[in-house]
Design a protein around this motif. Structure first.
Motif, PDB file in Angstrom:
ATOM      1  N   ALA A 292       0.797  -1.113   0.071  1.00 33.11           N
ATOM      2  CA  ALA A 292      -0.026   0.048  -0.090  1.00 33.11           C
ATOM      3  C   ALA A 292       0.990   1.253  -0.068  1.00 33.11           C
ATOM      4  O   ALA A 292       0.594   2.207  -0.649  1.00 33.11           O
ATOM      5  CB  ALA A 292      -1.045   0.042   1.077  1.00 33.11           C
ATOM      6  N   THR A 293       1.902   1.159   0.889  1.00 30.66           N
ATOM      7  CA  THR A 293       2.752   2.377   0.782  1.00 30.66           C
ATOM      8  C   THR A 293       3.517   2.730  -0.374  1.00 30.66           C
ATOM      9  O   THR A 293       3.731   3.822  -0.834  1.00 30.66           O
ATOM     10  CB  THR A 293       3.768   2.253   1.994  1.00 30.66           C
ATOM     11  OG1 THR A 293       3.181   1.851   3.245  1.00 30.66           O
ATOM     12  CG2 THR A 293       4.620   3.399   1.881  1.00 30.66           C
ATOM     13  N   LEU A 294       3.945   1.690  -1.154  1.00 30.62           N
ATOM     14  CA  LEU A 294       4.726   1.969  -2.371  1.00 30.62           C
ATOM     15  C   LEU A 294       3.803   2.652  -3.329  1.00 30.62           C
ATOM     16  O   LEU A 294       4.275   3.248  -4.238  1.00 30.62           O
ATOM     17  CB  LEU A 294       5.388   0.607  -2.875  1.00 30.62           C
ATOM     18  CG  LEU A 294       4.627  -0.512  -3.687  1.00 30.62           C
ATOM     19  CD1 LEU A 294       4.196  -0.336  -4.908  1.00 30.62           C
ATOM     20  CD2 LEU A 294       5.069  -1.875  -3.052  1.00 30.62           C
ATOM     21  N   LEU A 295       2.688   2.327  -3.357  1.00 30.75           N
ATOM     22  CA  LEU A 295       1.576   2.664  -4.475  1.00 30.75           C
ATOM     23  C   LEU A 295       1.073   3.976  -4.048  1.00 30.75           C
ATOM     24  O   LEU A 295       1.150   4.995  -5.084  1.00 30.75           O
ATOM     25  CB  LEU A 295       0.459   1.773  -4.421  1.00 30.75           C
ATOM     26  CG  LEU A 295      -0.673   1.698  -5.779  1.00 30.75           C
ATOM     27  CD1 LEU A 295       0.153   1.632  -6.951  1.00 30.75           C
ATOM     28  CD2 LEU A 295      -1.842   1.089  -5.776  1.00 30.75           C
ATOM     29  N   ILE A 296       0.889   4.288  -2.881  1.00 35.92           N
ATOM     30  CA  ILE A 296       0.345   5.531  -2.395  1.00 35.92           C
ATOM     31  C   ILE A 296       1.385   6.572  -2.689  1.00 35.92           C
ATOM     32  O   ILE A 296       1.346   7.843  -3.088  1.00 35.92           O
ATOM     33  CB  ILE A 296      -0.111   5.714  -0.925  1.00 35.92           C
ATOM     34  CG1 ILE A 296      -1.551   4.780  -0.863  1.00 35.92           C
ATOM     35  CG2 ILE A 296      -0.202   6.764  -0.394  1.00 35.92           C
ATOM     36  CD1 ILE A 296      -1.977   4.455   0.524  1.00 35.92           C
ATOM     37  N   ALA A 297       2.602   6.280  -2.146  1.00 35.73           N
ATOM     38  CA  ALA A 297       3.891   7.229  -2.272  1.00 35.73           C
ATOM     39  C   ALA A 297       4.207   7.506  -3.621  1.00 35.73           C
ATOM     40  O   ALA A 297       4.594   8.704  -4.228  1.00 35.73           O
ATOM     41  CB  ALA A 297       5.161   6.698  -1.380  1.00 35.73           C
ATOM     42  N   GLY A 298       4.090   6.444  -4.792  1.00 35.48           N
ATOM     43  CA  GLY A 298       4.270   6.585  -6.020  1.00 35.48           C
ATOM     44  C   GLY A 298       3.511   7.657  -6.623  1.00 35.48           C
ATOM     45  O   GLY A 298       3.812   8.447  -7.323  1.00 35.48           O
ATOM     46  N   PHE A 299       2.190   7.560  -6.341  1.00 35.97           N
ATOM     47  CA  PHE A 299       1.275   8.415  -7.008  1.00 35.97           C
ATOM     48  C   PHE A 299       1.492   9.775  -6.527  1.00 35.97           C
ATOM     49  O   PHE A 299       1.447  10.910  -7.195  1.00 35.97           O
ATOM     50  CB  PHE A 299      -0.287   8.065  -6.696  1.00 35.97           C
ATOM     51  CG  PHE A 299      -0.742   7.083  -7.372  1.00 35.97           C
ATOM     52  CD1 PHE A 299      -1.075   7.491  -9.007  1.00 35.97           C
ATOM     53  CD2 PHE A 299      -1.091   5.759  -7.046  1.00 35.97           C
ATOM     54  CE1 PHE A 299      -1.520   6.243  -9.792  1.00 35.97           C
ATOM     55  CE2 PHE A 299      -1.712   4.821  -7.995  1.00 35.97           C
ATOM     56  CZ  PHE A 299      -1.827   5.020  -9.198  1.00 35.97           C
ATOM     57  N   SER A 300       1.933   9.852  -5.135  1.00 34.76           N
ATOM     58  CA  SER A 300       2.171  11.344  -4.539  1.00 34.76           C
ATOM     59  C   SER A 300       3.531  11.920  -5.171  1.00 34.76           C
ATOM     60  O   SER A 300       3.496  13.057  -5.545  1.00 34.76           O
ATOM     61  CB  SER A 300       2.370  11.222  -2.984  1.00 34.76           C
ATOM     62  OG  SER A 300       1.329  10.926  -2.432  1.00 34.76           O
ATOM     63  N   ALA A 301       4.574  11.091  -5.572  1.00 33.96           N
ATOM     64  CA  ALA A 301       5.538  11.410  -6.337  1.00 33.96           C
ATOM     65  C   ALA A 301       5.195  12.053  -7.655  1.00 33.96           C
ATOM     66  O   ALA A 301       6.083  13.027  -8.234  1.00 33.96           O
ATOM     67  CB  ALA A 301       6.570  10.481  -6.436  1.00 33.96           C
ATOM     68  N   LEU A 302       4.254  11.545  -8.194  1.00 33.26           N
ATOM     69  CA  LEU A 302       3.814  11.937  -9.555  1.00 33.26           C
ATOM     70  C   LEU A 302       3.459  13.191  -9.727  1.00 33.26           C
ATOM     71  O   LEU A 302       3.551  14.043 -10.919  1.00 33.26           O
ATOM     72  CB  LEU A 302       2.932  10.937 -10.070  1.00 33.26           C
ATOM     73  CG  LEU A 302       2.690  10.869 -11.464  1.00 33.26           C
ATOM     74  CD1 LEU A 302       3.739  10.450 -12.258  1.00 33.26           C
ATOM     75  CD2 LEU A 302       1.517   9.745 -11.872  1.00 33.26           C
ATOM     76  N   THR A 303       3.106  14.018  -8.629  1.00 35.89           N
ATOM     77  CA  THR A 303       2.385  15.503  -8.553  1.00 35.89           C
ATOM     78  C   THR A 303       3.171  16.281  -7.843  1.00 35.89           C
ATOM     79  O   THR A 303       2.819  17.281  -8.114  1.00 35.89           O
ATOM     80  CB  THR A 303       1.041  15.262  -7.947  1.00 35.89           C
ATOM     81  OG1 THR A 303       1.191  14.997  -6.800  1.00 35.89           O
ATOM     82  CG2 THR A 303       0.046  14.172  -8.571  1.00 35.89           C
ATOM     83  N   GLN A 304       4.507  16.012  -7.550  1.00 32.41           N
ATOM     84  CA  GLN A 304       5.186  17.046  -6.795  1.00 32.41           C
ATOM     85  C   GLN A 304       5.976  17.852  -7.856  1.00 32.41           C
ATOM     86  O   GLN A 304       6.166  17.455  -8.736  1.00 32.41           O
ATOM     87  CB  GLN A 304       6.378  16.421  -5.874  1.00 32.41           C
ATOM     88  CG  GLN A 304       5.494  15.483  -4.876  1.00 32.41           C
ATOM     89  CD  GLN A 304       4.615  16.186  -4.126  1.00 32.41           C
ATOM     90  OE1 GLN A 304       4.958  17.209  -3.474  1.00 32.41           O
ATOM     91  NE2 GLN A 304       3.387  15.505  -3.693  1.00 32.41           N
ATOM     92  N   TYR A 305       6.331  19.112  -7.096  1.00 31.01           N
ATOM     93  CA  TYR A 305       7.128  20.066  -8.065  1.00 31.01           C
ATOM     94  C   TYR A 305       8.404  20.246  -7.473  1.00 31.01           C
ATOM     95  O   TYR A 305       9.206  20.726  -8.100  1.00 31.01           O
ATOM     96  CB  TYR A 305       6.233  21.322  -8.588  1.00 31.01           C
ATOM     97  CG  TYR A 305       5.640  22.156  -7.361  1.00 31.01           C
ATOM     98  CD1 TYR A 305       6.735  22.759  -6.270  1.00 31.01           C
ATOM     99  CD2 TYR A 305       4.450  21.731  -6.701  1.00 31.01           C
ATOM    100  CE1 TYR A 305       6.116  23.480  -5.402  1.00 31.01           C
ATOM    101  CE2 TYR A 305       3.799  22.598  -5.601  1.00 31.01           C
ATOM    102  CZ  TYR A 305       4.763  23.273  -4.997  1.00 31.01           C
ATOM    103  OH  TYR A 305       4.323  23.890  -3.883  1.00 31.01           O
TER     104      TYR A 305
END
Length: 629
Positions: A292-305
């Protein structure tokens, strides 16, 4: 060789003490020599120790050195004993070797900072604390190092304390990790009550003889230890501190993410693997949390600037892969990915720090661009680190370490298609956000002028880390690619493989699928952020996609959730409680004291005649009482 183990942590400790007491009076060059040299000496000694360990393995499988007895109370006599086996050997190597490179990098990176000596003192203490953690032969000494890295993270995340946001980030990291630490402390009490000892080798021997597999006490103990690991390693639901921890200097971020703080949870679970093996429930929970962590953190990384926040969420995600492997019982795969991740993540953070410095402290990737030709060494080393993070097949270390975990998620004894599917999706997302980061930073038009170019103290560590980001993967090749077994053999004594092996053609199929996920992610990022950026603009016009983007960017709203459910109620109760009955008692005492003070102060008029009259009246009263009595 075991008689010299104490020197490995002693050098960083000596550097910390020297810089703490004399650092302000030392010239900067001697501060750098003391801070960096102490860790370099530890790294050299560790390499010599590792060569001896591998060339002439000790008969009992470990080196141990007892320095003194810590305490001896009612039969409880924990010792200060340093312990090196094949598991701790890997961790000590990463801590000292990568720590030394980060210190060398810091010589130039922090050269203009007014607190140069304080920085190196804290960094030395950080390395010392982590070494104590992984070299301890008992859980009490391990806990000392565990709390030491927590303290150092607070000191270094908030290093630039003049900015209130940095102080907030430091406090947040300290408080959130305390939640896990408290649970872990309770777990240590349970272990001592059950086994009468905190010596790790004794616990690992006694646990299978006292506890039966699946017993509730084994599950409770494993979950308490897991809670400690979740806090330190920033896994669900205690992951929110790590993105904010980017407030510290870039070398601090590299040290936290690659060699110290966030790897502590991985080490704890691997070290206490016997207890987790006795609880299939706890082991499954570890795998689910990691997935769950690897998926949630991956989506968050996708939107950071912010480039460092992308890397922070990336670390949370990659640690999630390690937790998935630990939960599957693929102990070797988890430690292999830890080592490989340490090389490329340290490289990426240090390279990001060089970019930020070159662009006058600019963190926003959308304000970068065009750096490929202006910063060639940083570009190529960053590209190598990114390729390893994205797991480019065959040529990067990240492919071999992540491929093992994906394979075990499918074919392992505890693997399931669902775990594999989520890990596979995570690999696609990783390649996507990594490529997005490279495109935004190095390609396109330059939006910020380069003001500073890195010197050799910055570029040399990057080149060395880039080399290991490629070559370290060849330590452990898959079965169908030759299967070099150095890494497996090294860890086999303490971390026996519990996963099933499959035939070579099936493994090859899943390797091709993993490669497909990587290339699909690279192409998706190339299409959306380089070739057809207008597609992103169209997506942002949708209210749903905008809301989803903001949700992912905020870390899935965990901070807001905790603020609503925990922080605000506590503050509300505190405001009510500040005027409770107990406080009224102390307020009454204060009121009476102030009243007496004001009454007695009336006698202090400053007039000598009144003082003389008061003295005469007092004498008359005393004499009158004497006569009456």
């Amino acid at each position: 060789m075991d008689n010299l183990l104490w020197l490995i942590p002693a050098f960083p400790l000596a550097g910390f003490l020297i810089l703490t007491f004399a650092g302000k009076r030392m010239p900067p060059i001697w501060v750098a020599i003391t801070g960096t040299g102490s860790v370099c000496f530890s790294a050299i000694l560790m390499i010599v120790t590792g060569i001896n360990f591998l060339s002439s393995p000790p008969e009992n499988g470990y080196y141990a050195q007892t320095l003194w007895t810590w305490m001896d109370v009612a039969g409880f006599n924990p010792k200060i004993t340093l312990y090196i086996d094949s598991l701790s050997l890997v961790f000590v190597f990463v801590i000292t070797f990568i720590g030394a490179l980060i210190h060398i990098y810091s010589i130039a990176f922090m050269a203009s900072d007014k607190d140069y000596a304080r920085f190196f003192a804290c960094m030395n203490l950080f390395v010392f604390s982590m070494l104590i953690l992984v070299m301890a032969d008992n859980l009490l000494l391990l806990y000392l190092g565990w709390e030491g890295v927590g303290l150092c993270s607070y000191l270094l995340i908030g290093f630039w304390y003049e900015n209130p946001d940095n102080g907030y980030a430091a406090r947040k990291a300290f408080i959130i990790t305390r939640i896990g630490d408290t649970a872990m402390g309770i777990g240590l009490f349970v272990i001592f009550y059950q086994f009468g000892t905190l010596v790790i080798p004794e616990i690992l021997v006694k646990a299978p003889t006292i506890w039966h597999p699946g017993t509730s006490i084994a599950t409770i103990t494993a979950l308490l230890l897991l809670a400690g690991g979740l806090g330190k390693s920033a896994q669900l639901p205690l992951q929110t501190w790590l993105p904010d921890a980017m407030a510290g200097p870039s070398p601090v971020s590299a040290l936290i993410h690659a060699a110290t703080m966030v790897t502590a949870g991985v080490y704890l679970i691997a070290r206490m693997h016997v207890i987790f093996q006795l609880s299939p429930t706890a082991q499954l929970i570890v795998a689910i949390i990691g997935t769950a962590t690897l998926l949630i953190a991956g989506f968050s990384a996708l939107t950071q600037y912010d480039i460092k926040r992308v890397l922070a969420y990336s670390t949370i995600s990659q640690i999630g892969y390690m937790f998935l492997a630990l939960g599957l019982g693929a102990w070797t795969a988890a430690i292999f990915h830890f080592m490989v991740h340490a090389f490329f993540k340290a490289l990426l953070f240090l390279a990001a720090g060089a970019i930020i410095n070159a662009l006058h402290h600019e963190h926003n990737m959308f304000k970068m661009g065009g750096l490929k030709d202006k910063l060639p060494v940083i570009f190529w080393t960053f590209l190598i680190g990114s390729a390893s993070l994205a797991a480019i097949p065959l040529v990067t270390a990240g492919f071999y370490s992540k491929d093992q975990i994906l394979w075990y998620a499918w074919a392992g004894q505890n693997g399931t298609p669902l775990l594999w599917a989520v890990a596979f999706l995570g690999a696609f997302i990783t390649a996507t956000y990594t490529t997005r980061m490279v495109i935004l930073t190095f390609f396109g038009e330059a939006k910020t002028q380069v003001e500073y170019r890195s010197d050799k103290f910055i570029t040399i560590p990057l080149i060395i880390l880039a080399f290991f980001s490629i070559c370290s993967g060849f330590i452990e090749l898959p079965h169908n690619l030759g299967h070099l077994t150095l890494f497996s053999d090294l860890l086999h004594q303490v971390l026996p493989e519990t996963v099933l092996r499959s035939v070579a053609n099936e493994e090859l199929l899943f390797q091709l699928l993993a490669a497909l996920a990587t290339f699909a992610g690279i192409y998706t990022a190339y299409l959306l952020w380089h070739k057809r950026p207008e597609h992103i603009q169209k997506l942002k016009q949708s209210n749903f996609m905008t809301g989803l983007y903001n949700f992912w960017h905020s870390g899935w709203g965990f901070d807001k959730l905790y603020d609503t459910l925990i922080l605000r109620p506590i503050v509300f109760i505190a405001h009510i409680n500040k005027n409770d009955v107990v406080d009224k008692i102390y307020q009454l005492i204060t009121f009476i004291t102030v009243g007496f003070y004001r009454f007695l102060s009336l006698m202090q008029s400053g007039s000598l005649r009144w003082y003389a009259m008061g003295l005469v009246i007092g004498v008359i009263i005393i004499l009158g009482l004497q006569i009456m009595l």
